[in-house]
Design a protein around this motif. Structure first.
Motif, PDB file in Angstrom:
ATOM      1  N   LEU A  95       0.820  -1.217   0.000  1.00 29.76           N
ATOM      2  CA  LEU A  95       0.000   0.000   0.000  1.00 29.76           C
ATOM      3  C   LEU A  95       0.852   1.264   0.000  1.00 29.76           C
ATOM      4  O   LEU A  95       0.492   2.266  -0.628  1.00 29.76           O
ATOM      5  N   LEU A  96       1.977   1.236   0.712  1.00 26.85           N
ATOM      6  CA  LEU A  96       2.895   2.386   0.657  1.00 26.85           C
ATOM      7  C   LEU A  96       3.373   2.599  -0.775  1.00 26.85           C
ATOM      8  O   LEU A  96       3.413   3.731  -1.272  1.00 26.85           O
ATOM      9  N   GLN A  97       3.732   1.501  -1.445  1.00 26.80           N
ATOM     10  CA  GLN A  97       4.182   1.610  -2.829  1.00 26.80           C
ATOM     11  C   GLN A  97       3.045   2.072  -3.742  1.00 26.80           C
ATOM     12  O   GLN A  97       3.240   2.939  -4.598  1.00 26.80           O
ATOM     13  N   ASP A  98       1.845   1.512  -3.545  1.00 22.58           N
ATOM     14  CA  ASP A  98       0.688   1.920  -4.351  1.00 22.58           C
ATOM     15  C   ASP A  98       0.409   3.416  -4.185  1.00 22.58           C
ATOM     16  O   ASP A  98       0.108   4.124  -5.157  1.00 22.58           O
ATOM     17  N   SER A  99       0.490   3.893  -2.934  1.00 20.90           N
ATOM     18  CA  SER A  99       0.226   5.315  -2.666  1.00 20.90           C
ATOM     19  C   SER A  99       1.260   6.192  -3.346  1.00 20.90           C
ATOM     20  O   SER A  99       0.939   7.234  -3.938  1.00 20.90           O
ATOM     21  N   SER A 100       2.520   5.773  -3.280  1.00 16.40           N
ATOM     22  CA  SER A 100       3.607   6.512  -3.931  1.00 16.40           C
ATOM     23  C   SER A 100       3.376   6.577  -5.444  1.00 16.40           C
ATOM     24  O   SER A 100       3.474   7.651  -6.061  1.00 16.40           O
ATOM     25  N   GLU A 101       3.040   5.440  -6.031  1.00 15.69           N
ATOM     26  CA  GLU A 101       2.827   5.391  -7.485  1.00 15.69           C
ATOM     27  C   GLU A 101       1.610   6.214  -7.897  1.00 15.69           C
ATOM     28  O   GLU A 101       1.640   6.913  -8.909  1.00 15.69           O
ATOM     29  N   TYR A 106      -0.974  10.428 -10.868  1.00 11.57           N
ATOM     30  CA  TYR A 106      -2.036  11.441 -10.897  1.00 11.57           C
ATOM     31  C   TYR A 106      -1.475  12.850 -11.055  1.00 11.57           C
ATOM     32  O   TYR A 106      -2.206  13.772 -11.388  1.00 11.57           O
ATOM     33  N   ASP A 107      -0.172  13.001 -10.784  1.00 13.00           N
ATOM     34  CA  ASP A 107       0.458  14.313 -10.886  1.00 13.00           C
ATOM     35  C   ASP A 107      -0.330  15.368 -10.106  1.00 13.00           C
ATOM     36  O   ASP A 107      -0.756  16.388 -10.653  1.00 13.00           O
ATOM     37  N   PRO A 178     -12.750  23.142  -6.020  1.00  9.14           N
ATOM     38  CA  PRO A 178     -13.613  23.416  -7.186  1.00  9.14           C
ATOM     39  C   PRO A 178     -13.266  22.569  -8.410  1.00  9.14           C
ATOM     40  O   PRO A 178     -14.113  22.370  -9.285  1.00  9.14           O
ATOM     41  N   ASP A 179     -12.046  22.078  -8.493  1.00  8.63           N
ATOM     42  CA  ASP A 179     -11.592  21.302  -9.650  1.00  8.63           C
ATOM     43  C   ASP A 179     -11.966  19.827  -9.440  1.00  8.63           C
ATOM     44  O   ASP A 179     -11.418  19.150  -8.564  1.00  8.63           O
ATOM     45  N   VAL A 180     -12.875  19.346 -10.267  1.00  6.94           N
ATOM     46  CA  VAL A 180     -13.393  17.981 -10.094  1.00  6.94           C
ATOM     47  C   VAL A 180     -12.291  16.943 -10.259  1.00  6.94           C
ATOM     48  O   VAL A 180     -12.222  15.957  -9.514  1.00  6.94           O
ATOM     49  N   ARG A 181     -11.394  17.162 -11.220  1.00  3.20           N
ATOM     50  CA  ARG A 181     -10.310  16.191 -11.426  1.00  3.20           C
ATOM     51  C   ARG A 181      -9.392  16.121 -10.209  1.00  3.20           C
ATOM     52  O   ARG A 181      -8.980  15.040  -9.789  1.00  3.20           O
ATOM     53  N   GLU A 182      -9.084  17.280  -9.651  1.00  2.05           N
ATOM     54  CA  GLU A 182      -8.217  17.308  -8.467  1.00  2.05           C
ATOM     55  C   GLU A 182      -8.931  16.645  -7.284  1.00  2.05           C
ATOM     56  O   GLU A 182      -8.306  15.938  -6.487  1.00  2.05           O
ATOM     57  N   LEU A 183     -10.228  16.866  -7.191  1.00  6.18           N
ATOM     58  CA  LEU A 183     -11.026  16.240  -6.125  1.00  6.18           C
ATOM     59  C   LEU A 183     -10.955  14.715  -6.224  1.00  6.18           C
ATOM     60  O   LEU A 183     -10.741  14.030  -5.217  1.00  6.18           O
ATOM     61  N   ILE A 184     -11.124  14.188  -7.431  1.00  2.84           N
ATOM     62  CA  ILE A 184     -11.091  12.729  -7.630  1.00  2.84           C
ATOM     63  C   ILE A 184      -9.724  12.166  -7.258  1.00  2.84           C
ATOM     64  O   ILE A 184      -9.604  11.132  -6.596  1.00  2.84           O
ATOM     65  N   LYS A 185      -8.666  12.877  -7.675  1.00  2.00           N
ATOM     66  CA  LYS A 185      -7.301  12.434  -7.351  1.00  2.00           C
ATOM     67  C   LYS A 185      -7.080  12.376  -5.841  1.00  2.00           C
ATOM     68  O   LYS A 185      -6.600  11.374  -5.295  1.00  2.00           O
ATOM     69  N   LEU A 186      -7.425  13.476  -5.167  1.00  6.28           N
ATOM     70  CA  LEU A 186      -7.156  13.563  -3.733  1.00  6.28           C
ATOM     71  C   LEU A 186      -8.016  12.583  -2.937  1.00  6.28           C
ATOM     72  O   LEU A 186      -7.553  11.998  -1.952  1.00  6.28           O
ATOM     73  N   LYS A 187      -9.239  12.379  -3.369  1.00  8.83           N
ATOM     74  CA  LYS A 187     -10.114  11.410  -2.689  1.00  8.83           C
ATOM     75  C   LYS A 187      -9.468  10.022  -2.713  1.00  8.83           C
ATOM     76  O   LYS A 187      -9.416   9.319  -1.697  1.00  8.83           O
TER      77      LYS A 187
END
Length: 215
Positions: A95-101, A106-107, A178-187
């Motif tokens: 999971l640490l590796q998955d989170s890093s990747e 997602y940049d 407000p940015d939907v793409r950023e929201l999806i990434k961070l979620k």
């Protein structure tokens, strides 16, 4: 029984657990440095590579534990407990590796404070996993068994703290991003980070069971 006499009786399972625990801590340390230095691409890639390296080392240790299980006649604790524990420990580093990747793929534009807090709680959980594992060889000593249970309780508390941080982070994210793409990434990143402490709690639960059966 003759075949059993040809096989080793104990195996170095506890030493392998210790080695794996050290890789978990190393992976968590590198992951924290990666998110702390996220805006520096060179450092980000350097620490991400260190997370990968720890995960690969841990995979080899997990494979060795599983090979040793097949070659050992009498194990120091129950075979199912050995198998369950090493695989649960391996899940933490995966999971640490998955989170890093995920963060690199997602940049993400910038690292919110909530990611740093979840990363810090994950790293603290990982340190306590290593400590709890290091106590396994001496569980017959009442003070050691008590220390192992206390460390497992600390992991449970940290996991609860991570739950609270994630819920607050999600609430803030949906209110303020407000940015939907950023929201999806961070979620997705919040959920992955919180799951690291969940896996640490799984390890704690397994260790508590081992303590109760062997102390």
């Amino acid at each position: 029984m003759f075949f059993g006499k040809l096989l080793p009786r104990e195996g170095n399972f506890f030493e392998l657990f210790n080695q794996h625990g050290a890789q978990i801590v190393e992976g968590a340390r590198a992951f924290m440095l990666m998110i702390q230095n996220y805006n520096d691409v060179t450092l980000r890639e350097k620490y991400a590579a260190e997370v990968d390296k720890a995960e690969h080392h841990a995979d080899r240790i997990t494979a060795e534990v599983n090979r040793l299980l097949h070659r050992t006649f009498i194990t120091p604790i129950d075979r199912e407990q050995i198998h369950g524990l090493i695989n649960a420990m391996d899940d933490i580093l995966d999971l640490l590796q998955d989170s890093s990747e995920t963060m690199q793929l997602y940049d993400v534009r910038s690292i919110p404070e909530e990611v740093l807090r979840l990363g810090d709680l994950s790293a603290k959980c990982c340190e306590r996993v290593q400590h709890a594992v290091s106590l396994l060889p001496k569980l017959s000593e009442p003070a050691t068994a008590e220390a192992a249970i206390k460390t497992c309780e600390e992991i449970d508390k940290l996991e609860s703290d991570a739950d609270r941080v994630m819920r607050a982070a999600m609430s803030k994210l949906f209110r303020e991003q407000p940015d939907v793409r950023e929201l999806i990434k961070l979620k997705a990143i919040y959920e992955q980070l919180e799951s690291i402490s969940d896996r640490c709690e799984d390890v704690a639960n397994l260790i508590e069971g081992i303590v109760l059966e062997n102390s």
